[in-house]
Motif scaffolding. Structure first.
Motif, PDB file in Angstrom:
ATOM      1  N   THR A 107      59.931  39.813  30.829  1.00  0.00           N
ATOM      2  CA  THR A 107      60.488  40.305  32.090  1.00  0.00           C
ATOM      3  C   THR A 107      59.952  41.679  32.470  1.00  0.00           C
ATOM      4  OG1 THR A 107      62.446  41.033  30.815  1.00  0.00           O
ATOM      5  CG2 THR A 107      62.627  38.952  32.002  1.00  0.00           C
ATOM      6  N   GLY A 108      58.869  42.113  31.825  1.00  0.00           N
ATOM      7  CA  GLY A 108      58.277  43.394  32.164  1.00  0.00           C
ATOM      8  C   GLY A 108      57.721  44.097  30.945  1.00  0.00           C
ATOM      9  N   ASP A 109      57.506  45.394  31.072  1.00  0.00           N
ATOM     10  CA  ASP A 109      57.009  46.192  29.961  1.00  0.00           C
ATOM     11  C   ASP A 109      58.148  46.458  28.982  1.00  0.00           C
ATOM     12  OD1 ASP A 109      56.767  49.265  28.903  1.00  0.00           O
ATOM     13  OD2 ASP A 109      54.820  48.250  28.926  1.00  0.00           O
ATOM     14  N   PRO A 110      58.003  46.093  27.711  1.00  0.00           N
ATOM     15  CA  PRO A 110      59.118  46.231  26.762  1.00  0.00           C
ATOM     16  C   PRO A 110      59.655  47.658  26.629  1.00  0.00           C
ATOM     17  CG  PRO A 110      57.418  44.832  25.837  1.00  0.00           C
ATOM     18  CD  PRO A 110      56.849  45.427  27.090  1.00  0.00           C
ATOM     19  N   GLU A 111      58.744  48.627  26.469  1.00  0.00           N
ATOM     20  CA  GLU A 111      59.188  50.011  26.296  1.00  0.00           C
ATOM     21  C   GLU A 111      59.966  50.508  27.512  1.00  0.00           C
ATOM     22  OE1 GLU A 111      56.171  48.904  25.699  1.00  0.00           O
ATOM     23  OE2 GLU A 111      55.401  49.661  23.778  1.00  0.00           O
ATOM     24  N   GLN A 112      59.425  50.228  28.708  1.00  0.00           N
ATOM     25  CA  GLN A 112      60.083  50.675  29.929  1.00  0.00           C
ATOM     26  C   GLN A 112      61.452  50.036  30.100  1.00  0.00           C
ATOM     27  OE1 GLN A 112      57.380  49.965  33.170  1.00  0.00           O
ATOM     28  NE2 GLN A 112      55.884  51.484  32.463  1.00  0.00           N
ATOM     29  N   GLN A 113      61.535  48.725  29.812  1.00  0.00           N
ATOM     30  CA  GLN A 113      62.816  48.040  29.976  1.00  0.00           C
ATOM     31  C   GLN A 113      63.855  48.547  28.994  1.00  0.00           C
ATOM     32  OE1 GLN A 113      63.066  43.725  31.005  1.00  0.00           O
ATOM     33  NE2 GLN A 113      61.041  43.791  30.071  1.00  0.00           N
ATOM     34  N   PHE A 114      63.454  48.664  27.744  1.00  0.00           N
ATOM     35  CA  PHE A 114      64.385  49.104  26.711  1.00  0.00           C
ATOM     36  C   PHE A 114      64.959  50.472  27.071  1.00  0.00           C
ATOM     37  CE2 PHE A 114      65.886  49.947  22.407  1.00  0.00           C
ATOM     38  CZ  PHE A 114      66.135  48.672  21.904  1.00  0.00           C
ATOM     39  N   THR A 115      64.108  51.370  27.554  1.00  0.00           N
ATOM     40  CA  THR A 115      64.540  52.713  27.934  1.00  0.00           C
ATOM     41  C   THR A 115      65.377  52.685  29.210  1.00  0.00           C
ATOM     42  OG1 THR A 115      62.518  53.601  26.934  1.00  0.00           O
ATOM     43  CG2 THR A 115      63.722  55.054  28.427  1.00  0.00           C
ATOM     44  N   LYS A 116      64.952  51.861  30.163  1.00  0.00           N
ATOM     45  CA  LYS A 116      65.655  51.772  31.451  1.00  0.00           C
ATOM     46  C   LYS A 116      67.096  51.320  31.280  1.00  0.00           C
ATOM     47  CE  LYS A 116      65.887  48.754  35.518  1.00  0.00           C
ATOM     48  NZ  LYS A 116      67.269  48.358  35.203  1.00  0.00           N
ATOM     49  N   TRP A 117      67.299  50.276  30.488  1.00  0.00           N
ATOM     50  CA  TRP A 117      68.656  49.743  30.348  1.00  0.00           C
ATOM     51  C   TRP A 117      69.564  50.728  29.630  1.00  0.00           C
ATOM     52  CZ3 TRP A 117      70.083  46.290  33.512  1.00  0.00           C
ATOM     53  CH2 TRP A 117      69.214  45.288  33.949  1.00  0.00           C
ATOM     54  N   ARG A 118      69.043  51.436  28.655  1.00  0.00           N
ATOM     55  CA  ARG A 118      69.847  52.468  28.004  1.00  0.00           C
ATOM     56  C   ARG A 118      70.252  53.552  29.006  1.00  0.00           C
ATOM     57  NH1 ARG A 118      70.001  53.060  22.313  1.00  0.00           N
ATOM     58  NH2 ARG A 118      70.367  55.275  22.704  1.00  0.00           N
ATOM     59  N   LYS A 119      69.313  53.907  29.874  1.00  0.00           N
ATOM     60  CA  LYS A 119      69.617  54.926  30.890  1.00  0.00           C
ATOM     61  C   LYS A 119      70.623  54.385  31.908  1.00  0.00           C
ATOM     62  CE  LYS A 119      67.352  57.965  34.247  1.00  0.00           C
ATOM     63  NZ  LYS A 119      66.056  58.351  34.861  1.00  0.00           N
ATOM     64  N   ASP A 120      70.411  53.153  32.345  1.00  0.00           N
ATOM     65  CA  ASP A 120      71.315  52.558  33.353  1.00  0.00           C
ATOM     66  C   ASP A 120      72.738  52.472  32.843  1.00  0.00           C
ATOM     67  OD1 ASP A 120      69.145  52.319  34.976  1.00  0.00           O
ATOM     68  OD2 ASP A 120      69.008  50.136  34.900  1.00  0.00           O
ATOM     69  N   PHE A 121      72.882  52.123  31.559  1.00  0.00           N
ATOM     70  CA  PHE A 121      74.227  51.969  30.970  1.00  0.00           C
ATOM     71  C   PHE A 121      74.727  53.271  30.309  1.00  0.00           C
ATOM     72  CE2 PHE A 121      73.026  47.342  30.779  1.00  0.00           C
ATOM     73  CZ  PHE A 121      73.976  46.916  31.683  1.00  0.00           C
ATOM     74  N   LYS A 122      73.916  54.352  30.475  1.00  0.00           N
ATOM     75  CA  LYS A 122      74.293  55.674  29.975  1.00  0.00           C
ATOM     76  C   LYS A 122      74.578  55.668  28.461  1.00  0.00           C
ATOM     77  CE  LYS A 122      76.169  57.309  34.382  1.00  0.00           C
ATOM     78  NZ  LYS A 122      75.638  56.198  35.201  1.00  0.00           N
ATOM     79  N   VAL A 123      73.693  55.028  27.735  1.00  0.00           N
ATOM     80  CA  VAL A 123      73.792  55.015  26.275  1.00  0.00           C
ATOM     81  C   VAL A 123      73.045  56.225  25.746  1.00  0.00           C
ATOM     82  CG1 VAL A 123      73.276  53.751  24.159  1.00  0.00           C
ATOM     83  CG2 VAL A 123      73.899  52.507  26.235  1.00  0.00           C
ATOM     84  N   ARG A 124      73.722  57.080  25.042  1.00  0.00           N
ATOM     85  CA  ARG A 124      73.108  58.316  24.563  1.00  0.00           C
ATOM     86  C   ARG A 124      72.219  58.060  23.341  1.00  0.00           C
ATOM     87  NH1 ARG A 124      75.369  62.946  26.664  1.00  0.00           N
ATOM     88  NH2 ARG A 124      77.279  62.664  27.862  1.00  0.00           N
ATOM     89  N   ALA A 125      71.135  58.813  23.248  1.00  0.00           N
ATOM     90  CA  ALA A 125      70.230  58.693  22.104  1.00  0.00           C
ATOM     91  C   ALA A 125      70.859  59.311  20.873  1.00  0.00           C
ATOM     92  CB  ALA A 125      68.908  59.383  22.422  1.00  0.00           C
TER      93      ALA A 125
END
Length: 319
Positions: free
Chosen positions: A301-319
């Motif tokens: 469904t797209g670039d793995p790195e970008q998606q993995f990072t995007k969804w964490r940001k969208d759902f506000k999951v802290r690193a």
């Protein structure tokens, strides 16, 4: 600071450090490391299957497993790895030939015989039966239903809740191989229905949904505007399936440690929950994963790195 930014990790070995060490041995043709790893793994079928599949991919382009067999021709571990390696080589040939182009049936036959030989040499191990069911897909017309059923019975009797074993049957029954979407989903739902709480088998439904998406994408020739593709992950069935897998698998677990052999399964459920917009499921899953991604299914469904990072940001999951 930039160094503190979240960056996902896509380790092909899923954090299995002894496996990584053994795979490095293959590069220099040292087979003793493979023997030590598989001997230490013992009858932990989840870990063994994960390790054998990874080693087989690495051995496919070398003669390391043949060197091991030359030194120890009766080693059950060596024969099991050789079967998986022959299976990997057959699939590599099929990929190189291109979709719909059959490969030399003698290569498929040789892989099948290697699997049967390994199954005789290591009678308790389900791994050769998983390899056997996998390579059966490469016969243009598949295999006889009775034969596939017999192989499945052998696998199921040794490891009844093997996700990888069920997954190979699911692929066989998919529309890209020898079945249909309906047959594939029926198998996935039947397996999920008999799984005890905490068992990962319900995630087969998420694997089926990805398989259906791939078929639809291929049919649309990459046109993401194709009718239906946009709602593939967000329809009522997809949402309820993701919730059901979360409830039956993750909420039923007593041990929340994520071992390397189940990391891909967890990524499939996380991918489904993210695309379905299920924050109450996606957020705890993303926290469980932390940085540990697997390229599939994100790559579909797209670039793995970008998606993995995007969804964490969208759902506000802290690193």
């Amino acid at each position: 600071m930039a160094r503190d930014r979240f960056a996902p990790e896509f380790d092909p070995d899923c954090g299995d450090v002894p496996l990584t060490t053994a795979r490095q041995d293959i590069v220099i043709g040292r087979w003793q490391g493979l023997r030590e790893l598989l001997r230490a793994t013992g009858p932990d079928w989840l870990a063994r299957g994960h390790r054998v599949r990874a080693l087989a991919q690495a051995c496919a382009g070398s003669s390391t497993v043949e060197s091991w067999l030359a030194a120890e021709p009766h080693s059950g571990d060596a024969l099991v790895l050789r079967a998986a390696t022959e299976t990997a080589r057959a699939f590599n040939l099929a990929i190189a030939a291109g979709r719909g182009v059959p490969i030399d049936q003698r290569r498929v036959d040789a892989a099948v015989m290697a699997c049967l030989h390994a199954a005789e040499a290591f009678v308790d191990d389900p791994t050769p039966w998983i390899s056997l069911i996998s390579v059966a897909r490469l016969y243009p017309a598949g295999v006889r239903r009775q034969e596939l059923g017999r192989w499945w019975d052998e696998l199921h009797g040794r490891d009844p809740y093997s996700v990888e074993g069920h997954l190979q049957i699911l692929h066989y029954y998919s529309s890209r191989w020898h079945g249909s979407h309906g047959l594939m989903y029926d198998f996935a739902r039947d397996a999920a229905g008999v799984a005890p709480p905490g068992c990962a088998l319900p995630v087969l439904v998420q694997y089926a949904r990805v398989e259906e998406y791939r078929a639809a994408s291929d049919a649309a020739e990459g046109r993401q505007t194709s009718v239906g593709l946009g709602q593939h992950w967000k329809n009522d069935g997809a949402i309820s399936d993701a919730r059901r897998t979360w409830q039956r698998w993750i909420m039923g677990r007593t041990d929340h440690t994520v071992v390397p052999g189940e990391l891909r399964d967890l990524n499939y459920l996380t991918h489904a929950a993210c695309h379905a917009g299920l924050a109450e499921v996606a957020v705890p899953l993303l926290r469980m994963l932390d940085r540990r991604g697997t390229r599939t299914p994100w790559s579909y469904t797209g670039d793995p790195e970008q998606q993995f990072t995007k969804w964490r940001k969208d759902f506000k999951v802290r690193a």
